[in-house]
Design a protein around this motif. Structure first.
Motif, PDB file in Angstrom:
ATOM      1  N   LYS A 137     116.325  70.881  98.426  1.00 48.94           N
ATOM      2  CA  LYS A 137     115.144  69.668  98.410  1.00 48.94           C
ATOM      3  C   LYS A 137     114.318  69.503  99.271  1.00 48.94           C
ATOM      4  N   ALA A 138     114.521  69.907 101.115  1.00 49.10           N
ATOM      5  CA  ALA A 138     113.920  69.657 101.733  1.00 49.10           C
ATOM      6  C   ALA A 138     112.562  70.259 101.580  1.00 49.10           C
ATOM      7  N   VAL A 139     112.833  71.772 101.235  1.00 51.89           N
ATOM      8  CA  VAL A 139     111.410  72.540 100.162  1.00 51.89           C
ATOM      9  C   VAL A 139     110.615  72.035  99.931  1.00 51.89           C
ATOM     10  N   ASP A 140     111.389  71.495  98.131  1.00 54.13           N
ATOM     11  CA  ASP A 140     110.875  71.034  97.160  1.00 54.13           C
ATOM     12  C   ASP A 140     110.111  69.276  97.972  1.00 54.13           C
ATOM     13  N   ASP A 141     110.405  68.905  98.780  1.00 49.38           N
ATOM     14  CA  ASP A 141     109.652  67.827  98.962  1.00 49.38           C
ATOM     15  C   ASP A 141     108.929  67.788  99.733  1.00 49.38           C
ATOM     16  N   GLY A 142     108.696  69.014 100.169  1.00 51.67           N
ATOM     17  CA  GLY A 142     107.523  68.973 101.384  1.00 51.67           C
ATOM     18  C   GLY A 142     107.370  69.131 102.807  1.00 51.67           C
ATOM     19  N   ALA A 143     108.742  69.380 103.273  1.00 49.33           N
ATOM     20  CA  ALA A 143     108.842  69.688 104.872  1.00 49.33           C
ATOM     21  C   ALA A 143     108.687  70.827 105.084  1.00 49.33           C
ATOM     22  N   ASP A 144     107.699  70.774 106.557  1.00 46.08           N
ATOM     23  CA  ASP A 144     107.237  71.889 106.526  1.00 46.08           C
ATOM     24  C   ASP A 144     108.261  72.575 107.767  1.00 46.08           C
ATOM     25  N   VAL A 145     109.281  72.484 108.235  1.00 45.85           N
ATOM     26  CA  VAL A 145     109.110  73.316 109.039  1.00 45.85           C
ATOM     27  C   VAL A 145     111.193  73.045 108.319  1.00 45.85           C
ATOM     28  N   ILE A 146     112.343  73.404 108.147  1.00 45.94           N
ATOM     29  CA  ILE A 146     113.805  73.514 108.084  1.00 45.94           C
ATOM     30  C   ILE A 146     114.190  73.974 109.378  1.00 45.94           C
ATOM     31  N   ASP A 147     115.236  73.322 109.376  1.00 45.76           N
ATOM     32  CA  ASP A 147     116.026  73.658 110.775  1.00 45.76           C
ATOM     33  C   ASP A 147     117.407  74.352 109.993  1.00 45.76           C
ATOM     34  N   CYS A 148     117.842  75.039 110.585  1.00 42.89           N
ATOM     35  CA  CYS A 148     119.393  75.136 111.389  1.00 42.89           C
ATOM     36  C   CYS A 148     119.540  75.051 112.179  1.00 42.89           C
ATOM     37  N   PRO A 149     120.925  74.261 112.783  1.00 39.89           N
ATOM     38  CA  PRO A 149     122.044  73.858 114.143  1.00 39.89           C
ATOM     39  C   PRO A 149     122.821  75.258 113.604  1.00 39.89           C
ATOM     40  N   VAL A 150     122.884  75.896 115.202  1.00 38.14           N
ATOM     41  CA  VAL A 150     123.951  76.958 114.469  1.00 38.14           C
ATOM     42  C   VAL A 150     124.839  76.965 115.456  1.00 38.14           C
ATOM     43  N   GLN A 151     125.700  77.676 114.408  1.00 36.05           N
ATOM     44  CA  GLN A 151     127.522  77.406 115.305  1.00 36.05           C
ATOM     45  C   GLN A 151     128.305  78.212 115.275  1.00 36.05           C
ATOM     46  N   VAL A 152     129.303  78.770 115.485  1.00 33.71           N
ATOM     47  CA  VAL A 152     129.308  80.314 116.094  1.00 33.71           C
ATOM     48  C   VAL A 152     131.401  79.999 115.189  1.00 33.71           C
ATOM     49  N   THR A 153     131.557  81.171 114.685  1.00 30.01           N
ATOM     50  CA  THR A 153     132.896  80.676 114.003  1.00 30.01           C
ATOM     51  C   THR A 153     134.274  81.996 114.571  1.00 30.01           C
ATOM     52  N   LYS A 154     135.324  81.617 114.477  1.00 26.32           N
ATOM     53  CA  LYS A 154     136.535  82.723 115.317  1.00 26.32           C
ATOM     54  C   LYS A 154     135.591  84.335 115.104  1.00 26.32           C
ATOM     55  N   ASP A 155     135.464  84.296 113.642  1.00 22.33           N
ATOM     56  CA  ASP A 155     134.968  85.768 113.710  1.00 22.33           C
ATOM     57  C   ASP A 155     133.829  86.059 114.301  1.00 22.33           C
ATOM     58  N   GLY A 156     133.194  85.583 114.817  1.00 17.10           N
ATOM     59  CA  GLY A 156     131.549  85.738 115.367  1.00 17.10           C
ATOM     60  C   GLY A 156     130.639  85.199 114.808  1.00 17.10           C
ATOM     61  N   LEU A 190     127.789  83.387 112.584  1.00 13.50           N
ATOM     62  CA  LEU A 190     126.296  82.041 112.949  1.00 13.50           C
ATOM     63  C   LEU A 190     126.392  81.494 111.710  1.00 13.50           C
ATOM     64  N   VAL A 191     127.223  80.161 111.794  1.00 11.54           N
ATOM     65  CA  VAL A 191     126.370  79.572 110.567  1.00 11.54           C
ATOM     66  C   VAL A 191     124.864  77.859 110.841  1.00 11.54           C
ATOM     67  N   CYS A 192     125.233  77.820 109.430  1.00  9.73           N
ATOM     68  CA  CYS A 192     124.584  76.634 109.621  1.00  9.73           C
ATOM     69  C   CYS A 192     125.423  75.449 109.392  1.00  9.73           C
ATOM     70  N   MET A 193     125.534  74.518 111.153  1.00  4.51           N
ATOM     71  CA  MET A 193     126.510  73.271 110.567  1.00  4.51           C
ATOM     72  C   MET A 193     126.208  71.900 111.679  1.00  4.51           C
ATOM     73  N   SER A 194     125.989  71.048 110.956  1.00  4.86           N
ATOM     74  CA  SER A 194     125.150  69.693 112.219  1.00  4.86           C
ATOM     75  C   SER A 194     125.724  69.965 113.297  1.00  4.86           C
ATOM     76  N   SER A 195     127.326  70.071 113.560  1.00 10.67           N
ATOM     77  CA  SER A 195     128.291  69.645 114.005  1.00 10.67           C
ATOM     78  C   SER A 195     129.318  71.032 114.514  1.00 10.67           C
ATOM     79  N   VAL A 196     129.260  71.031 115.752  1.00  8.47           N
ATOM     80  CA  VAL A 196     130.484  72.480 115.677  1.00  8.47           C
ATOM     81  C   VAL A 196     131.582  71.398 115.322  1.00  8.47           C
ATOM     82  N   ASN A 197     131.901  70.566 115.238  1.00  3.99           N
ATOM     83  CA  ASN A 197     133.071  69.195 115.095  1.00  3.99           C
ATOM     84  C   ASN A 197     133.086  69.509 113.097  1.00  3.99           C
ATOM     85  N   LEU A 198     134.063  70.576 112.914  1.00  3.95           N
ATOM     86  CA  LEU A 198     134.128  70.366 111.267  1.00  3.95           C
ATOM     87  C   LEU A 198     134.295  68.762 110.651  1.00  3.95           C
TER      88      LEU A 198
END
Length: 748
Positions: free
Chosen positions: A374-393, A395-403
């Protein structure tokens, strides 16, 4: 001061309007006349000030199109004066209950017993002691103390000299019970005041004045709820709607609730538009739509963007209403003057840079495939990924480390794993590093953010848990072939992850970018954002990415020493909206020097986080996300916008009123921060002054280098902080049980 400002504004309006009118004449409008739709200010700018008050009417000149028509709901006094009040019950819109405490009466209004205070019980002199207050309790009460007098119809003409006046007349039969004739009053006043429109929901009233007022005055039949009975014909308005040729015999137009045109489902989503506009035009009737207010609930399809709603009525490619009745006339002014007939295919990756916040997270759960698409379709110039790490290493895109924040973990089998990790946050949570990637993807669903639940402003509930989680590798694969100027990777808690989990966030992100081919291309820039200077310094040592330092507190300015430190590792800074226009009780107080200071130091400035919901905005922005964007771009001069609704920002960049210089329409020219409060509001009603905001210093910026990862393993972190706390408790339990066991054995 106020009068001087009004004069300066009015002096430029003529030239401004000539340009706007020329542009509108050149446009192809699907109205009955082919001209631009009319803008009708209901009680003036009643979304902010008490309806029909002096400032409500006067403010239209400050913030709306110069041809905006002023609307007055006419009520009659005991001595036959016509006054402007939004409600027949005066206690709903004035302080009359305080002035005449014993004045409450009960009357039949269209056959319904109604209790309250009524204008028919008072003469104009008695009402001189009564003042106007807000008629909708959810709006700010701070202008009520301005003691606005009740205005007569003639006052609207003489005080404000509007380009047009619209008089709405209701309850004609009610007034006749008091030997008052609304018909005679309207005929009389139309000889003293130029009345452009007269509307009424009562057929007999309109037929009684038809032919007896100027032929330049348009008579408009107002439709109420479809199931409501029209009082003079004893037919529902829905049945009258089926016979518009009859309406044409006594009126030149109709005024309908906007829901007549765009129906909504029971869960507040748009259904296909009706044929009402087309039916009216075929009958030779103009059609005006009512009930527009930026701070009312909009259909979820409009993403809390009132400008998008107006455009759906005037610029949808199929039809256009002939006018709109609005509490916030600034927004239809923008729609008609600047945002209709846009070249929506034009992609421009210039300033202001549009940076998504967790994708289009205002429309879909953040950091999911749906939000990013949706961000791409809506014309964002830059899209973001806040990275968090899981138990098995992973890296995921997740807005918060707290699930707990953005997933359904609270309703899962992992809910019992909550813990407090003070190095991260003081509230309990289940953290990404507590679960493996398989745990997350197989057992949890995303959850859309709902920052304004206290206002009952849900986001897209049909898609509350829609979309799929994305790993950083998925995100990078997704972005490769998209029309983006870049991507942004946000990194937090890197020191904790290194010390407690044995995981190097920086090295792993660099490797992921390399594996995806981002280190060997120039089509899309890579931006790394963090609140930690140590993270950015480590990236600076290894890669030539665009590094963005996020200031995670509100500051009024930056000390030279802090600027020197920031420039060592970053080329841009993200600042909170409150650091640009500080607010007190939702009013802007002033504009800080922070943006200019950072830009003078050679740093780009991005402002976060912009949202469409009116509850997120200062009253100065008129509950309109486009007005808010315009302030930050035009008045503050920021280089980029970090937003949860990229579509609104993209449309802003395409508007027809950009770069007009001195010819910029008044409704696209931001006021000075603090003026709404300081100039118009009484001193006693003004919100308290803000405590001095801090200055950003070098001590706020400087950090020790990132600690090395406790383990060199790049595949799996060691025990999480929560797991280690559990293990520590287990060790204590063992130490207690073992002596007890030995003692029991010795007895045996």
């Amino acid at each position: 001061m106020r009068a001087g400002h009004v004069c300066s504004v009015l002096a430029s309006l003529v030239l401004l309007w000539l340009g706007i009118a020329a542009a509108q004449e050149a446009s192809s409008w699907k109205t009955l006349s082919g001209k631009a739709p009319a803008i009708v200010a209901k009680g003036g700018f009643s979304g902010l000030f008490p309806d029909s008050s002096e400032d409500a009417y006067r403010f239209v000149q400050y913030a709306s199109s110069p041809d905006t028509i002023l609307y007055c709901d006419v009520r009659l006094t005991k001595d036959e004066f016509g006054i402007c009040l939004p409600d027949i019950k005066m206690d709903n819109c004035t302080n009359i209950a305080d002035i005449y405490a014993q004045g409450q009466k009960s009357y039949l209004v269209n056959g319904v017993p109604t209790s309250g205070w009524f204008s028919v019980d008072y003469n104009i002199t008695e009402l001189g002691q009564v003042t106007l207050v807000r008629s909708i309790s959810s709006r700010t009460p701070r202008f009520d103390s301005n003691s606005y007098p009740i205005l007569a119809v003639e006052d609207v003409q003489s005080k404000f000299k509007p380009p047009g006046i619209w008089l709405n007349v209701q309850h004609d039969r009610f007034y006749s019970h008091f030997n008052l004739s609304m018909r005679n009053y309207i005929i009389s006043v139309s000889k003293r005041v130029v009345v452009n429109y007269i509307s009424s929901p009562e057929v007999t009233f309109l037929t009684s004045v038809h032919g007896r007022v100027s032929n330049k005055t348009k008579l408009v039949f107002r439709f109420l709820d479809e199931s409501t009975l029209e009082p003079s014909m004893n037919k529902t308005y829905g049945s009258v709607l089926k016979n518009l040729t009859f309406v044409k015999t006594f009126a030149s137009g109709i005024l309908v609730p906007k829901s007549y045109i765009w129906l909504t489902s029971s869960d507040n989503y748009l259904q296909p538009y009706t044929s009402v506009v087309d039916d009216a035009h075929k009958a030779g009737l103009e059609i005006y739509a009512a009930d527009f207010a930026n701070d009312f609930m909009l259909s979820y399809n409009h993403s809390y963007d009132p400008l998008a709603e107006y455009l759906s009525f005037i610029d949808n490619g199929v039809f256009s209403v002939d006018g709109v009745l609005s509490d916030f006339p600034v927004t239809p002014s923008e729609a008609i003057g600047c945002f209709a007939n846009l070249n929506k295919s034009n992609t421009d990756h210039g300033k202001p840079l549009i940076i998504s916040h967790n994708g289009a997270s205002g429309d879909y759960p953040g950091c999911t495939d749906l939000a990013y698409q949706k961000a791409v379709d809506d014309g964002a110039d830059v899209i973001d990924c806040p990275v968090q790490v899981t138990k098995d290493g992973v890296l995921v895109c997740m807005s918060s480390v707290n699930l707990m924040d953005d997933t359904t973990v609270a309703r899962s089998q992992f809910a019992s794993q909550t813990a407090v990790i003070k190095d991260i946050q003081s509230v309990r949570g289940v953290f990404t590093f507590n679960l493996t990637w398989d745990d997350i993807v197989k057992n949890l669903r995303p959850k859309i953010s709902t920052p304004f639940t206290t206002y009952r402003l849900d986001r897209n509930p049909r898609y509350r848990n829609a979309g799929n989680f994305m790993r950083l590798s998925d995100f990078l694969d997704f972005t490769k072939d998209k029309d983006l100027s870049g991507i942004m990777i946000s990194i937090e808690h890197a020191a904790f992850v290194a010390e407690e989990l044995g995981f190097d966030m920086v090295e792993t992100v660099i490797k992921a970018l390399g594996d995806a081919g981002y280190n060997n291309q120039t089509a899309q820039k890579v931006m790394i954002q963090s609140t930690n200077s140590s993270v950015l310094e480590k990236f600076k040592q290894q890669m030539k990415y665009d590094l963005v330092y996020m200031i995670n507190e509100e500051v009024r300015d930056a000390a030279p020493s802090s600027l020197t430190d920031i420039k060592k590792f970053a080329s841009a800074v993200s600042v909170d909206t409150g650091s640009v226009f500080p607010e007190s009780h939702h009013f802007t107080m002033y504009k800080t020097n922070l943006v200019q200071t950072l830009q003078n130091a050679g740093l780009s400035v991005y402002v976060y986080t912009l949202m469409n919901e009116f509850a997120s905005q200062a009253y100065d922005f008129f509950s309109d996300a486009t007005v808010q964007i315009n302030w930050y771009v035009t008045a503050a001069g920021v280089d980029g916008l970090i937003t949860e609704f990229p579509a609104t920002a993209r449309r802003y960049k395409s508007n027809n009123c950009m770069n007009m210089g001195n010819s910029t329409p008044v409704f696209m020219d931001p006021a000075r921060a603090g003026d709404l409060m300081q100039i118009i509001m009484t001193k006693t009603a003004q919100p308290p002054a803000l405590a001095p905001m801090p200055l950003l210093t070098d001590s706020d910026v400087a950090e020790p280098p990132l600690p090395p990862a406790r383990s060199n393993s790049s595949t799996s972190p060691t025990h999480s902080g929560a797991t280690r706390m559990h293990a520590h408790a287990t060790h204590i339990l063992v130490l207690v049980i073992l002596p007890m066991l030995f003692a029991w054995c010795s007895l045996v």
